[in-house]
Design a protein around this motif. Sequence first.
Motif, PDB file in Angstrom:
ATOM      1  N   MET A   1       0.998  -1.340  -0.048  1.00  0.00           N
ATOM      2  CA  MET A   1       0.247   0.140   0.051  1.00  0.00           C
ATOM      3  C   MET A   1       0.904   1.447  -0.269  1.00  0.00           C
ATOM      4  O   MET A   1       0.637   2.243  -0.828  1.00  0.00           O
ATOM      5  N   LYS A   2       1.776   1.459   0.850  1.00  0.00           N
ATOM      6  CA  LYS A   2       2.834   2.311   0.721  1.00  0.00           C
ATOM      7  C   LYS A   2       3.592   2.552  -0.488  1.00  0.00           C
ATOM      8  O   LYS A   2       3.775   3.725  -0.954  1.00  0.00           O
ATOM      9  N   TRP A   3       3.912   1.445  -1.137  1.00  0.00           N
ATOM     10  CA  TRP A   3       4.513   1.444  -2.420  1.00  0.00           C
ATOM     11  C   TRP A   3       3.528   2.243  -3.414  1.00  0.00           C
ATOM     12  O   TRP A   3       4.010   3.007  -4.154  1.00  0.00           O
ATOM     13  N   ARG A   4       2.408   1.789  -3.560  1.00  0.00           N
ATOM     14  CA  ARG A   4       1.404   2.357  -4.419  1.00  0.00           C
ATOM     15  C   ARG A   4       1.219   3.906  -4.010  1.00  0.00           C
ATOM     16  O   ARG A   4       1.078   4.508  -5.210  1.00  0.00           O
ATOM     17  N   GLN A   5       1.008   4.146  -2.923  1.00  0.00           N
ATOM     18  CA  GLN A   5       1.146   5.888  -2.339  1.00  0.00           C
ATOM     19  C   GLN A   5       2.249   6.593  -2.931  1.00  0.00           C
ATOM     20  O   GLN A   5       2.181   7.655  -3.355  1.00  0.00           O
ATOM     21  N   ALA A   6       3.424   5.994  -2.836  1.00  0.00           N
ATOM     22  CA  ALA A   6       4.789   6.501  -3.093  1.00  0.00           C
ATOM     23  C   ALA A   6       4.561   6.764  -4.570  1.00  0.00           C
ATOM     24  O   ALA A   6       5.076   7.757  -5.141  1.00  0.00           O
ATOM     25  N   LYS A   7       4.227   5.684  -5.481  1.00  0.00           N
ATOM     26  CA  LYS A   7       4.110   5.950  -6.842  1.00  0.00           C
ATOM     27  C   LYS A   7       3.397   6.970  -7.433  1.00  0.00           C
ATOM     28  O   LYS A   7       3.684   7.587  -8.249  1.00  0.00           O
ATOM     29  N   GLU A   8       2.056   7.139  -6.747  1.00  0.00           N
ATOM     30  CA  GLU A   8       1.013   7.737  -7.019  1.00  0.00           C
ATOM     31  C   GLU A   8       1.508   9.194  -6.851  1.00  0.00           C
ATOM     32  O   GLU A   8       1.407  10.254  -7.505  1.00  0.00           O
ATOM     33  N   ALA A   9       2.200   9.517  -5.665  1.00  0.00           N
ATOM     34  CA  ALA A   9       2.588  10.656  -5.103  1.00  0.00           C
ATOM     35  C   ALA A   9       3.712  11.158  -6.107  1.00  0.00           C
ATOM     36  O   ALA A   9       3.879  12.466  -6.556  1.00  0.00           O
ATOM     37  N   SER A  10       4.570  10.225  -6.493  1.00  0.00           N
ATOM     38  CA  SER A  10       5.758  10.409  -7.533  1.00  0.00           C
ATOM     39  C   SER A  10       5.045  10.964  -8.689  1.00  0.00           C
ATOM     40  O   SER A  10       5.472  12.128  -9.317  1.00  0.00           O
ATOM     41  N   ARG A  11       4.105  10.217  -9.402  1.00  0.00           N
ATOM     42  CA  ARG A  11       3.572  10.544 -10.568  1.00  0.00           C
ATOM     43  C   ARG A  11       2.666  11.928 -10.534  1.00  0.00           C
ATOM     44  O   ARG A  11       2.736  12.718 -11.353  1.00  0.00           O
ATOM     45  N   ALA A  12       2.227  12.145  -9.477  1.00  0.00           N
ATOM     46  CA  ALA A  12       1.379  13.388  -9.359  1.00  0.00           C
ATOM     47  C   ALA A  12       2.714  14.551  -9.076  1.00  0.00           C
ATOM     48  O   ALA A  12       2.352  15.734  -9.901  1.00  0.00           O
ATOM     49  N   GLY A  13       3.486  14.314  -8.507  1.00  0.00           N
ATOM     50  CA  GLY A  13       4.692  15.551  -8.710  1.00  0.00           C
ATOM     51  C   GLY A  13       5.363  15.672  -9.968  1.00  0.00           C
ATOM     52  O   GLY A  13       5.488  16.810 -10.297  1.00  0.00           O
ATOM     53  N   VAL A  14       5.423  14.594 -10.667  1.00  0.00           N
ATOM     54  CA  VAL A  14       6.221  14.867 -12.027  1.00  0.00           C
ATOM     55  C   VAL A  14       4.897  15.583 -13.047  1.00  0.00           C
ATOM     56  O   VAL A  14       5.221  16.224 -13.643  1.00  0.00           O
ATOM     57  N   GLN A  15       3.700  15.194 -12.773  1.00  0.00           N
ATOM     58  CA  GLN A  15       2.647  15.987 -13.575  1.00  0.00           C
ATOM     59  C   GLN A  15       2.681  17.420 -13.195  1.00  0.00           C
ATOM     60  O   GLN A  15       2.382  18.316 -14.123  1.00  0.00           O
ATOM     61  N   ALA A  16       2.583  17.641 -12.039  1.00  0.00           N
ATOM     62  CA  ALA A  16       2.536  19.184 -11.371  1.00  0.00           C
ATOM     63  C   ALA A  16       3.862  19.940 -11.995  1.00  0.00           C
ATOM     64  O   ALA A  16       3.733  20.966 -12.280  1.00  0.00           O
ATOM     65  N   TRP A  17       4.927  19.125 -12.186  1.00  0.00           N
ATOM     66  CA  TRP A  17       6.376  19.731 -12.343  1.00  0.00           C
ATOM     67  C   TRP A  17       6.097  20.231 -14.016  1.00  0.00           C
ATOM     68  O   TRP A  17       6.453  21.096 -14.424  1.00  0.00           O
ATOM     69  N   GLN A  18       5.560  19.187 -14.581  1.00  0.00           N
ATOM     70  CA  GLN A  18       5.500  19.211 -16.120  1.00  0.00           C
ATOM     71  C   GLN A  18       4.623  20.152 -16.341  1.00  0.00           C
ATOM     72  O   GLN A  18       4.643  21.035 -17.502  1.00  0.00           O
TER      73      GLN A  18
END
Length: 88
Positions: free
Chosen positions: A64-81
Motif C-alpha cells: 500500500m505504501k509503495w502504491r502511495q509513493a508511486k502515485e505521489a511521484s506521478r502527481a509530482g511529475v505531472q505538477a512539475w510538467q
Amino acid sequence: MNHHQPSQRTIEINTRLVKTGAVLTTVGAVVTWAGMAIVATAVFAAGRRLIREMDVPPAEQAAMKWRQAKEASRAGVQAWQSTSYGQN
C-alpha cells in the motif's frame, strides 16, 4: 676456577586453579548461551504475536505504501510538467 651452572627457572603453575578457572569459564559460557537463547525466544515470540495482532499484515502495508509513493511521484511529475509547460 669457579664453575657455576646457570640455574634454570621454571614457572610453577597451580593446575588445580587452572582447571577450576577453565570449568568456571565453561559453565559461564553455557549459562550465557542459555540466557541468549531464552531472550531470543521471547523476542521472536513477541514479534510473531505483534504481527498476528495487526489489522493489516506488514506485506500488505508495504504494498500500500509503495502504491502511495508511486502515485505521489506521478502527481509530482505531472505538477512539475504542467508548471514547466505553463511557463514556456
